[in-house]
Motif scaffolding. Structure first.
Motif, PDB file in Angstrom:
ATOM      1  N   CYS A   1      15.360  30.115   9.099  1.00 21.31           N
ATOM      2  CA  CYS A   1      14.420  30.259   7.978  1.00 21.31           C
ATOM      3  C   CYS A   1      14.925  31.264   6.949  1.00 21.31           C
ATOM      4  O   CYS A   1      14.298  31.437   5.907  1.00 21.31           O
ATOM      5  CB  CYS A   1      13.034  30.652   8.473  1.00 21.31           C
ATOM      6  SG  CYS A   1      12.910  32.367   8.993  1.00 21.31           S
TER       7      CYS A   1
ATOM      8  N   CYS B   1       8.493  30.249  11.359  1.00 23.62           N
ATOM      9  CA  CYS B   1       9.883  29.810  11.585  1.00 23.62           C
ATOM     10  C   CYS B   1       9.922  28.804  12.732  1.00 23.62           C
ATOM     11  O   CYS B   1       9.203  28.933  13.720  1.00 23.62           O
ATOM     12  CB  CYS B   1      10.756  31.011  11.931  1.00 23.62           C
ATOM     13  SG  CYS B   1      12.460  30.570  12.303  1.00 23.62           S
TER      14      CYS B   1
ATOM     15  N   CYS C   1      12.492  35.821  15.646  1.00 22.06           N
ATOM     16  CA  CYS C   1      12.310  35.825  14.198  1.00 22.06           C
ATOM     17  C   CYS C   1      10.923  36.359  13.849  1.00 22.06           C
ATOM     18  O   CYS C   1       9.924  35.932  14.435  1.00 22.06           O
ATOM     19  CB  CYS C   1      12.488  34.419  13.632  1.00 22.06           C
ATOM     20  SG  CYS C   1      12.384  34.409  11.831  1.00 22.06           S
TER      21      CYS C   1
ATOM     22  N   THR D   1      11.956  28.528  15.012  1.00 21.70           N
ATOM     23  CA  THR D   1      12.317  29.133  16.303  1.00 21.70           C
ATOM     24  C   THR D   1      11.106  29.688  17.032  1.00 21.70           C
ATOM     25  O   THR D   1      11.202  30.033  18.207  1.00 21.70           O
ATOM     26  CB  THR D   1      13.351  30.270  16.130  1.00 21.70           C
ATOM     27  OG1 THR D   1      12.787  31.282  15.290  1.00 21.70           O
ATOM     28  CG2 THR D   1      14.645  29.763  15.533  1.00 21.70           C
TER      29      THR D   1
ATOM     30  N   CYS E   1      17.816  35.432   9.801  1.00 25.48           N
ATOM     31  CA  CYS E   1      17.577  34.243  10.624  1.00 25.48           C
ATOM     32  C   CYS E   1      18.381  33.061  10.065  1.00 25.48           C
ATOM     33  O   CYS E   1      18.307  32.751   8.881  1.00 25.48           O
ATOM     34  CB  CYS E   1      16.092  33.909  10.650  1.00 25.48           C
ATOM     35  SG  CYS E   1      15.715  32.382  11.540  1.00 25.48           S
TER      36      CYS E   1
END
Ligand SMILES: [Zn+2]
Lengths: 295, 154
Positions: free
Chosen positions: B140, B116, B111, B118, B137
Motif C-alpha cells: 500500500c 492495507c 502495516c 496485508t 509497505c
C-alpha cells in the motif's frame, strides 16, 4: 512494441516508453474504435470487481469487445464464492483459469500488487482502495497530451490531493515527462508524504500552494479533483473549503483557453468542463499491448 | 580487553548473543521486539547507559542460549542501526558483526494502514522496503518512520 510490465498495478511502474506506446496506439484506435475487431479475436478478459464501479467495468468490457474479444465476469461479490470467505488470492487464481488477462477492482490498498503475485496472466489494477488506478492515469495523460502536450507543460492540480488516488498516480506518471507540477489544496488535503517522497526522489519539479489565484496565470492546463464531503467533520466546513476551491467562469476570467480537466464523477466545483471521452480507446490500447505476442 | 571495558560489567555467558552499541535507553525496547519478556528460562543481562565513545551512552544486552535469527537481526537493524552482535559459543566470541540494514524486511513488521491488503487475512506476508529514514509497505506504500517498534510482529 511490448509493454515492459506484464502486470499494470501502479502508474509508478510505467516507463515513458510504456506510456507513449499506449497513448500512440489509443490515438490510432480513437479514429474509429469499431474498426479493430480483428485485433484480439477470442481473447477473454476476466473482470473481478469487488466493489461497484459501473463506468470502469463498462469501459473495459467495451474495450475488449471492440478488439474482438469478450469478458468473463465474476459478477457481484454477494453472488460469488468470495462471500463464502474465499481469499482474493484464490479468487484471482480461479479467474486466471478462464481468462487471458484479469481486471481487478478491490477496496483494499495494495490488493492488485498482491493479486499479481498469484497469477501468470497480465493483471490490471482498476482501483485499489485509496491506492492506484493506472488506467485512469493513462486516460488522464491521453487527455492532457491531446489538450496541452506533455513535455514543457506547466500543470496545476487542484482539490483533494490527499485522498484523490487519481492525483497520486498522475503525479508519478508525469515525472516521466518534462512537466512542472503545481499542487493547490487546503493544508488538510495536501499531498501525502509517500507521494511527495516519490516525486522528490524522481527529481520532479513540484510546488505546493494553498491558493490557486497566484499561480493560475502560469498554467498551461488545470486538473481538478473532487473535494468530497465525507472528508470533513461537518457540512459547513466542507462548504467553506469546497467553495474556496471551486473552478468557475469567474475563476477563469481573463485566462485564455485554459484546458480544464476533471475526472468523473463530478460535483459542483466546476462549471467549465472539457473532458475527452477516450476511456475505451485507451483501454483498448492497453489490452492490445498486454495481449501482444507469446506470454 | 582492559579492566574497564564496559563489557566486563556484566558477567560472561557460555553461549548466546551479546548485543552491544544499542542507543542508550533502548535495551528494553530491543528485548520487547525480540519477544524476550523473562517468561522463558533464558538468562538475560542488561547494561544500561554505559559510557561509550561512539554513542555517548549505550545499552548492552546479553542473552544466554539464544542466537539471533535473520529476521530478529533485521528488526534490530531498524531500531539500533549502530548495534554490534557477538555470537558466543563456549565462552568465546564465535562471530562478531555490525547489523546491516536490509533492503527489505518480510514478515517482521505489520502495516499500520488498516485498509492495507496485508491486514485483510490474505496469504501475503507484510513486506517493507527499507528507506534512508523509515520503511515503506510494498503493497500500500504507507511510510513508517519513528514508531517502527510499535509495529513489530516477530
Ligand atoms: Zn500496507
Amino acid at each position: 512494441m511490448r509493454m515492459r510490465q506484464d502486470h499494470i498495478t501502479s502508474a509508478k511502474a510505467l516507463s515513458r516508453g510504456d506510456i507513449e506506446a499506449v497513448l500512440d496506439r489509443a490515438a490510432e484506435f480513437a479514429g474509429d474504435p469499431t474498426a479493430h475487431a480483428d485485433r484480439r479475436p477470442g481473447a477473454l478478459l476476466g473482470l473481478a470487481f469487488f466493489e461497484p464501479s459501473t463506468r470502469t467495468r463498462m469501459s473495459f468490457a467495451a474495450a475488449i469487445k471492440r478488439l474482438g474479444g469478450d469478458i468473463v465476469d465474476m459478477g457481484p461479490v454477494e453472488a460469488s464464492s468470495v462471500s463464502k470467505g474465499e481469499s482474493l488470492a484464490d479468487t484471482v487464481r480461479v479467474i486466471e483459469g478462464y481468462a487471458d488477462a484479469v481486471v481487478l477492482r478491490h477496496p483494499s490498498e495494495g490488493a492488485a500488487t498482491m493479486a499479481s503475485e498469484f497469477v501468470d496472466v497480465p493483471l490490471i489494477n482498476a482501483g485499489d482502495g485509496a491506492g492506484q488506478h493506472p488506467t485512469q492515469t493513462l486516460l488522464d495523460l491521453y487527455t492532457i497530451r491531446a489538450a496541452a502536450g506533455l513535455d514543457g507543460l506547466t500543470l496545476g492540480i487542484v482539490g483533494d490531493l490527499k485522498y484523490g488516488r487519481t492525483v497520486h498516480s498522475l503525479a508519478h506518471a508525469l515525472t516521466n515527462f518534462e512537466v512542472e507540477q503545481h499542487f493547490i489544496s487546503p493544508e488538510t488535503l495536501a499531498l501525502p508524504e509517500s507521494v511527495r517522497y516519490d516525486l522528490d526522489a524522481a527529481g520532479a519539479a513540484v510546488e505546493e500552494h494553498t491558493s490557486l489565484e497566484p499561480v493560475l496565470g502560469e498554467l498551461d492546463a488545470l486538473y481538478v479533483t473532487r473535494i468530497q464531503q465525507e472528508r470533513f467533520p461537518d457540512e459547513s466546513e466542507y462548504r467553506a473549503v469546497a467553495g474556496e476551491y471551486r473552478i468557475d467562469a469567474e475563476t477563469l476570467a481573463g485566462i485564455d483557453e485554459l484546458p480544464v480537466l476533471h475526472p468523473l464523477p463530478r460535483i459542483d466545483e466546476i462549471q467549465y468542463f472539457k473532458q475527452a471521452h477516450n476511456g475505451v480507446p485507451v483501454r483498448m490500447a492497453l489490452l492490445d499491448l498486454l495481449l501482444e505476442g507469446d506470454r | 580487553m582492559t579492566a574497564d571495558d564496559p563489557e566486563l560489567r556484566v558477567s560472561k555467558i557460555e553461549s548466546g548473543t551479546v548485543i552491544d552499541h544499542i542507543p542508550g535507553g533502548l535495551a528494553l525496547t530491543v528485548l520487547g521486539v525480540l519477544g524476550i519478556d523473562g517468561e522463558g528460562d533464558a538468562t538475560v543481562s542488561v547494561g544500561m547507559n554505559v559510557p561509550s565513545d561512539r554513542l555517548g551512552r549505550k545499552d548492552i544486552l546479553k542473552v544466554e542460549g539464544h542466537e539471533l535469527s535473520q529476521s530478529e537481526l533485521d528488526v534490530l537493524s531498524l531500531i539500533a542501526p549502530e548495534a554490534t552482535v557477538n555470537i558466543i559459543r563456549g565462552y568465546e566470541v564465535a562471530e562478531k558483526f555490525r547489523v546491516e540494514r536490509p533492503t527489505e524486511v518480510v514478515g517482521v513488521l505489520a502495516c499500520p494502514n488498516p485498509n492495507c491488503i496485508t491486514n485483510a487475512g490474505e496469504p501475503a506476508e507484510a513486506r517493507f522496503t527499507v528507506l534512508d529514514a523509515g520503511v515503506r509497505c510494498t503493497y500500500c506504500e504507507t511510510i513508517l518512520r519513528e514508531d517502527i517498534t510499535d509495529h513489530v510482529q516477530v
